[in-house]
Motif scaffolding. Structure first.
Motif, PDB file in Angstrom:
ATOM      1  N   UNK A   1       0.823  -1.205   0.000  1.00 17.13           N
ATOM      2  CA  UNK A   1       0.000   0.000   0.000  1.00 17.13           C
ATOM      3  C   UNK A   1       0.861   1.260   0.000  1.00 17.13           C
ATOM      4  N   UNK A   2       1.891   1.264   0.856  1.00 18.14           N
ATOM      5  CA  UNK A   2       2.772   2.428   0.939  1.00 18.14           C
ATOM      6  C   UNK A   2       3.558   2.613  -0.355  1.00 18.14           C
ATOM      7  N   UNK A   3       4.032   1.492  -0.919  1.00 13.77           N
ATOM      8  CA  UNK A   3       4.793   1.623  -2.155  1.00 13.77           C
ATOM      9  C   UNK A   3       3.902   2.063  -3.309  1.00 13.77           C
ATOM     10  N   UNK A   4       2.662   1.582  -3.358  1.00 10.56           N
ATOM     11  CA  UNK A   4       1.738   2.033  -4.402  1.00 10.56           C
ATOM     12  C   UNK A   4       1.529   3.540  -4.325  1.00 10.56           C
ATOM     13  N   UNK A   5       1.346   4.029  -3.107  1.00 11.02           N
ATOM     14  CA  UNK A   5       1.184   5.471  -2.920  1.00 11.02           C
ATOM     15  C   UNK A   5       2.404   6.207  -3.467  1.00 11.02           C
ATOM     16  N   UNK A   6       3.575   5.709  -3.116  1.00  8.75           N
ATOM     17  CA  UNK A   6       4.822   6.312  -3.588  1.00  8.75           C
ATOM     18  C   UNK A   6       4.915   6.241  -5.106  1.00  8.75           C
ATOM     19  N   UNK A   7       4.686   5.060  -5.660  1.00 11.70           N
ATOM     20  CA  UNK A   7       4.844   4.837  -7.100  1.00 11.70           C
ATOM     21  C   UNK A   7       3.874   5.697  -7.912  1.00 11.70           C
ATOM     22  N   UNK A   8       2.609   5.724  -7.510  1.00 15.86           N
ATOM     23  CA  UNK A   8       1.633   6.508  -8.264  1.00 15.86           C
ATOM     24  C   UNK A   8       1.954   7.992  -8.205  1.00 15.86           C
TER      25      UNK A   8
END
Length: 236
Positions: free
Chosen positions: A203-210
Motif C-alpha cells: 500500500x505504501x509503495x503504491x502510494x509512492x509509485x503513483x
C-alpha cells in the motif's frame, strides 16, 4: 520559531534532531496507528500544506483509488502539493523501514543493493565522491540528508514562495527514497511477510509509485530493479 529535540531511538543513530513543529499525529492510513516511529513530520498547522494534507487523508480514507488521490487538486499550487506529499511519503517509508531495521545490518546487507546487479553508492553535498556503504548506513545517511532538506526553510518554506530549483531537489529526494523501497523488496520481503506486513508495504509503495509517476519524478532507468514488482502490484 523552530524548536528541536533529540531522541535516542529510531534507525538513524543514537542521537537525532527533529523539528517539533512537524511531529505528525495524523497518519495517512488507519493501520499506521498500530506502529510507532520517531520520525513523523507534518506541515505547520494553519498553513496551506497542512490543509492539503488533511484533504489527502480524507480522500484516502474515503476509499478513493490511490492513483486518483495523488493527483494535484484543481486550483492548488503544485509546489505545495509536492512538498506535502514528499514529507508524507518520507513518513511512511520511515515506518516501513523500521519494521525490518533489526534484520537490515552491516552483516546481512553490506551493500545498498536493489537487485542482484544493482547497488547504490552514497554521495551528498559534503561527500561528493560516491562511496560504498552498508544498507543501514545508506538509510541513515539518507534520512539525515532528507531532514536537512526539510529543515531548510528556503527550500521547504513553511509559508511563501518556493525556489526555482525546488522540483529538482524533490526529484533527488524521491529517487533516493525509491532505492530504499527497492532494497526492502529485494532483501527483506520475507521478513515483511513474517510480520504479516506485506500488504502494508504494498500500500505504501503504491502510494509512492503513483505519486512519482504522476509527476514524472523518476527516470525510466530508476524503475528497472523493480519492474517485475511494479507489474505485479499493477495487476492487484
Amino acid at each position: 520559531k523552530r524548536q528541536v529535540s533529540t531522541q535516542s531511538t529510531g534507525f538513524c543513530g543514537p542521537s537525532r534532531v527533529y523539528c517539533k513543529c512537524r511531529l505528525s499525529i495524523m497518519p495517512l492510513f488507519p493501520w499506521m496507528t498500530s506502529y510507532k516511529t520517531t520520525r513523523r513530520r507534518r506541515m505547520k498547522e494553519g498553513t496551506r500544506g497542512h490543509s492539503l494534507r488533511k484533504s489527502l487523508k480524507v480522500t484516502l480514507g474515503s476509499g478513493a483509488k490511490i492513483k486518483d488521490a495523488v493527483k494535484l487538486p484543481p486550483g492548488e499550487d503544485k509546489n505545495e502539493w509536492l512538498a506535502m506529499n514528499t514529507m508524507e511519503l518520507y513518513n511512511t517509508l520511515c515506518l516501513i523501514y523500521e519494521m525490518i531495521q533489526f534484520s537490515c545490518t552491516k552483516e546481512t546487507c553490506p551493500e545498498m543493493t536493489a537487485s542482484a546487479s544493482v547497488r547504490h553508492l552514497w554521495a551528498d553535498e559534503q561527500n561528493k565522491k560516491p562511496v560504498s556503504v552498508s544498507a543501514p548506513e545508506y538509510v541513515s545517511l539518507l534520512c539525515k540528508w532528507i531532514e536537512s532538506k526539510f529543515d531548510d526553510t528556503e527550500l521547504f518554506p513553511i509559508e511563501g514562495k518556493f525556489p526555482k530549483h525546488f522540483e529538482k531537489e524533490v526529484q533527488k529526494i524521491l529517487k533516493r527514497m525509491f532505492r530504499v523501497y527497492a532494497h526492502i523488496y529485494y532483501k527483506h520481503l520475507d521478513e515483511m511477510c513474517k510480520l504479516n506486513a506485506q500488504g502494508h508495504l504494498n500500500t505504501c509503495f503504491k502510494h509512492f509509485y503513483y505519486f512519482v509517476t504522476e509527476f514524472q519524478m523518476l527516470d525510466e532507468k530508476d524503475y528497472e530493479p523493480m519492474v517485475s514488482t511494479i507489474n505485479k502490484l499493477g495487476d492487484e
